[in-house]
Every structure is written in C-alpha cells, then in structure tokens.
Design a protein around this motif. Structure first.
Motif, PDB file in Angstrom:
ATOM      1  N   SER A 135     -36.708 -18.882   6.948  1.00 26.62           N
ATOM      2  CA  SER A 135     -38.028 -19.679   6.907  1.00 26.62           C
ATOM      3  C   SER A 135     -38.112 -19.752   5.406  1.00 26.62           C
ATOM      4  O   SER A 135     -38.959 -20.642   5.163  1.00 26.62           O
ATOM      5  CB  SER A 135     -39.129 -18.748   7.718  1.00 26.62           C
ATOM      6  N   ASN A 136     -37.665 -18.975   4.573  1.00 27.40           N
ATOM      7  CA  ASN A 136     -37.846 -19.093   3.079  1.00 27.40           C
ATOM      8  C   ASN A 136     -37.018 -20.063   2.507  1.00 27.40           C
ATOM      9  O   ASN A 136     -36.880 -20.247   1.303  1.00 27.40           O
ATOM     10  CB  ASN A 136     -37.898 -17.720   2.499  1.00 27.40           C
ATOM     11  N   GLY A 137     -36.137 -20.626   3.202  1.00 24.72           N
ATOM     12  CA  GLY A 137     -35.118 -21.654   2.933  1.00 24.72           C
ATOM     13  C   GLY A 137     -33.996 -20.984   2.243  1.00 24.72           C
ATOM     14  O   GLY A 137     -33.109 -21.725   1.614  1.00 24.72           O
ATOM     15  N   GLU A 138     -33.712 -19.559   2.263  1.00 23.99           N
ATOM     16  CA  GLU A 138     -32.431 -19.385   1.856  1.00 23.99           C
ATOM     17  C   GLU A 138     -31.443 -19.033   2.944  1.00 23.99           C
ATOM     18  O   GLU A 138     -31.032 -17.927   3.701  1.00 23.99           O
ATOM     19  CB  GLU A 138     -32.873 -17.676   1.363  1.00 23.99           C
ATOM     20  N   HIS A 139     -30.944 -20.112   3.190  1.00 22.25           N
ATOM     21  CA  HIS A 139     -29.892 -20.377   4.643  1.00 22.25           C
ATOM     22  C   HIS A 139     -28.760 -19.508   4.272  1.00 22.25           C
ATOM     23  O   HIS A 139     -28.477 -19.021   5.266  1.00 22.25           O
ATOM     24  CB  HIS A 139     -29.812 -21.849   4.322  1.00 22.25           C
ATOM     25  N   ILE A 145     -27.900 -20.083  13.515  1.00 18.66           N
ATOM     26  CA  ILE A 145     -26.671 -20.397  12.509  1.00 18.66           C
ATOM     27  C   ILE A 145     -26.341 -21.856  12.577  1.00 18.66           C
ATOM     28  O   ILE A 145     -26.206 -22.766  11.600  1.00 18.66           O
ATOM     29  CB  ILE A 145     -25.446 -19.466  12.658  1.00 18.66           C
ATOM     30  N   ALA A 146     -26.400 -22.351  14.131  1.00 16.26           N
ATOM     31  CA  ALA A 146     -26.061 -23.786  14.248  1.00 16.26           C
ATOM     32  C   ALA A 146     -27.143 -24.617  13.750  1.00 16.26           C
ATOM     33  O   ALA A 146     -26.806 -25.721  13.015  1.00 16.26           O
ATOM     34  CB  ALA A 146     -25.939 -24.038  15.641  1.00 16.26           C
ATOM     35  N   VAL A 147     -28.492 -24.161  13.908  1.00 18.87           N
ATOM     36  CA  VAL A 147     -29.586 -25.044  13.210  1.00 18.87           C
ATOM     37  C   VAL A 147     -29.429 -25.243  12.012  1.00 18.87           C
ATOM     38  O   VAL A 147     -29.533 -26.227  11.381  1.00 18.87           O
ATOM     39  CB  VAL A 147     -30.769 -24.350  13.742  1.00 18.87           C
ATOM     40  N   ILE A 148     -28.959 -24.081  11.083  1.00 19.71           N
ATOM     41  CA  ILE A 148     -28.812 -24.197   9.617  1.00 19.71           C
ATOM     42  C   ILE A 148     -27.844 -25.297   9.409  1.00 19.71           C
ATOM     43  O   ILE A 148     -28.124 -26.074   8.443  1.00 19.71           O
ATOM     44  CB  ILE A 148     -28.509 -22.666   9.063  1.00 19.71           C
ATOM     45  N   TYR A 149     -26.431 -24.991   9.924  1.00 19.13           N
ATOM     46  CA  TYR A 149     -25.393 -25.901   9.706  1.00 19.13           C
ATOM     47  C   TYR A 149     -25.790 -27.502   9.877  1.00 19.13           C
ATOM     48  O   TYR A 149     -25.343 -28.234   9.224  1.00 19.13           O
ATOM     49  CB  TYR A 149     -24.180 -25.507  10.350  1.00 19.13           C
ATOM     50  N   PHE A 153     -28.678 -28.630   9.758  1.00 20.06           N
ATOM     51  CA  PHE A 153     -29.880 -29.024   8.901  1.00 20.06           C
ATOM     52  C   PHE A 153     -29.053 -29.351   7.340  1.00 20.06           C
ATOM     53  O   PHE A 153     -29.230 -30.378   6.816  1.00 20.06           O
ATOM     54  CB  PHE A 153     -30.526 -28.012   8.502  1.00 20.06           C
ATOM     55  N   LYS A 154     -27.951 -28.546   7.206  1.00 25.91           N
ATOM     56  CA  LYS A 154     -27.131 -28.730   5.947  1.00 25.91           C
ATOM     57  C   LYS A 154     -26.383 -30.125   6.238  1.00 25.91           C
ATOM     58  O   LYS A 154     -26.201 -31.006   5.117  1.00 25.91           O
ATOM     59  CB  LYS A 154     -26.137 -27.781   5.652  1.00 25.91           C
ATOM     60  N   GLY A 155     -26.000 -30.394   7.419  1.00 27.88           N
ATOM     61  CA  GLY A 155     -25.227 -31.684   7.812  1.00 27.88           C
ATOM     62  C   GLY A 155     -26.297 -32.978   7.391  1.00 27.88           C
ATOM     63  O   GLY A 155     -25.853 -33.823   6.732  1.00 27.88           O
ATOM     64  N   GLU A 206     -20.036 -34.244   8.635  1.00 27.21           N
ATOM     65  CA  GLU A 206     -19.329 -34.055   9.766  1.00 27.21           C
ATOM     66  C   GLU A 206     -18.712 -32.722   9.810  1.00 27.21           C
ATOM     67  O   GLU A 206     -18.888 -32.309  10.790  1.00 27.21           O
ATOM     68  CB  GLU A 206     -18.267 -35.398   9.914  1.00 27.21           C
ATOM     69  N   GLN A 207     -18.325 -32.188   8.697  1.00 30.43           N
ATOM     70  CA  GLN A 207     -17.834 -30.899   8.670  1.00 30.43           C
ATOM     71  C   GLN A 207     -18.820 -29.958   9.096  1.00 30.43           C
ATOM     72  O   GLN A 207     -18.676 -28.987   9.790  1.00 30.43           O
ATOM     73  CB  GLN A 207     -17.296 -30.408   7.419  1.00 30.43           C
ATOM     74  N   LEU A 208     -20.111 -29.958   8.474  1.00 30.55           N
ATOM     75  CA  LEU A 208     -21.269 -29.352   8.768  1.00 30.55           C
ATOM     76  C   LEU A 208     -21.495 -29.303  10.262  1.00 30.55           C
ATOM     77  O   LEU A 208     -21.800 -28.366  10.915  1.00 30.55           O
ATOM     78  CB  LEU A 208     -22.261 -29.461   7.790  1.00 30.55           C
ATOM     79  N   TYR A 209     -21.663 -30.449  10.667  1.00 28.40           N
ATOM     80  CA  TYR A 209     -21.916 -30.714  12.182  1.00 28.40           C
ATOM     81  C   TYR A 209     -21.105 -30.253  13.217  1.00 28.40           C
ATOM     82  O   TYR A 209     -21.334 -29.541  14.070  1.00 28.40           O
ATOM     83  CB  TYR A 209     -22.008 -32.329  12.405  1.00 28.40           C
TER      84      TYR A 209
END
Length: 173
Positions: A84-88, A112-116, A118-120, A133-136
């Motif tokens: 929640s603080n953005g420290e993924h 963890i999936a949500v974070i990846y 988001f990073k994607g 695509e790798q992150l997805y």
C-alpha cells in the motif's frame, strides 16, 4: 499509551476485551501470548492507517512468534503495508516469505500477481512491450496458482487470463 488502552469505539473495545480474555486462558507459553498481543496491536494500528506503528508491532511479534503458520500471517500483513506504500519489491519479498512458511495463502499469491501486473502496465506505458509481457507472464503464473487453491475467487484475474490467452485451465467456477 498502549493501543489496547486507546480504543474508542464499542467494537474495538469488545475485540480488545475478547482478545485479552483469550490471551489469559490460552494454554500456551508467555512468549506466544506476547507475540499475539503485538500482532493484535499491529492489526489494530493497521486498521487505523497507522502503518509505522503496525510495522513496529509486527516486527516485535516476529521476534517472539515461533509458530510458522502464525509467522506467515504476520509477514503477509507486513506485505500489505509495504504494497500500500508502493514498496512493491519489499511486499513481494514478504509475501514470498509468508508462502514459504504457509503454502496455503492464495491471497499472497494473488497480491504478488497484482504487483507484477501493475509493473507490467508501467513497463507497457514506458514503451517496454517485451518487459511488460514478461511481467504479465509472471502475474499469470501467480494467479493460476492462487486460482487452483481458491477456484471461486479472483474472477477478474480469471477473466484476464482467459482474454489474454494465458490460461486454458478448466477451474473457472
């Protein structure tokens, strides 16, 4: 003043009284009782948005708690705060530690999936289609694991997996 003495509303006071009674009658050692008290105070602080205080309590609970199952939930809650603080990256680390101790945490896999994912999305916005695509794909792997454990949950993730062709699982509710 300890958080247990600061609760203002009836529900918080009731929870605190019940938790204190349980602590007193639990047939467990003092160290485990102290760990639970810190965990309880951490949850209360987290619910109030007092994340620094929550992390202090969770950290203290971790130093006292020996049970792997209980430790997994402490780590999971710490992961929620960091996410929640953005420290993924720190959140992923904590969720992963929680999963090492307790493999039955589909919510940690989902987070963890949500974070990846988001990073994607961020990588895609920056023009890095291959990195996205790798992150997805990493997100898809974690979501598939979570869905296998909790097939009636994560409906949006199930739809995303189907739409993007990342899953041919027949688990869908």
């Amino acid at each position: 003043m300890p958080r247990t003495q600061r609760n203002d509303n009836f529900i918080d006071k009731s929870f605190t009284v019940m938790a204190d009674i349980i602590l007193k009658i639990l047939p467990t050692n003092q160290k485990a009782k102290e760990a639970f008290a810190y965990y309880r105070d951490g949850m209360a602080a987290q619910a109030d948005g007092e994340y620094a205080e929550a992390l202090e309590n969770y950290t203290e609970a971790l130093t006292l708690e020996e049970d792997p199952y209980d430790r997994s939930y402490i780590l999971y809650n710490m992961g929620l705060i960091y996410a929640s603080n953005g420290e993924h990256d720190k959140a992923i680390e904590l969720y992963s530690e929680a999963l090492e101790l307790n493999t039955n945490l589909p919510q940690a896999l989902n987070n963890i999936a949500v974070i990846y994912h988001f990073k994607g999305e961020r990588a895609k916005e920056m023009g890095d289609a291959e990195g996205a695509e790798q992150l997805y794909d990493r997100a898809a792997d974690y979501w598939k694991r979570a869905i296998r454990m909790a097939p009636n949950n994560y409906i949006e993730a199930q739809n995303w997996l189907k739409i993007t062709g990342r899953s041919t699982m027949d688990i869908y509710f």
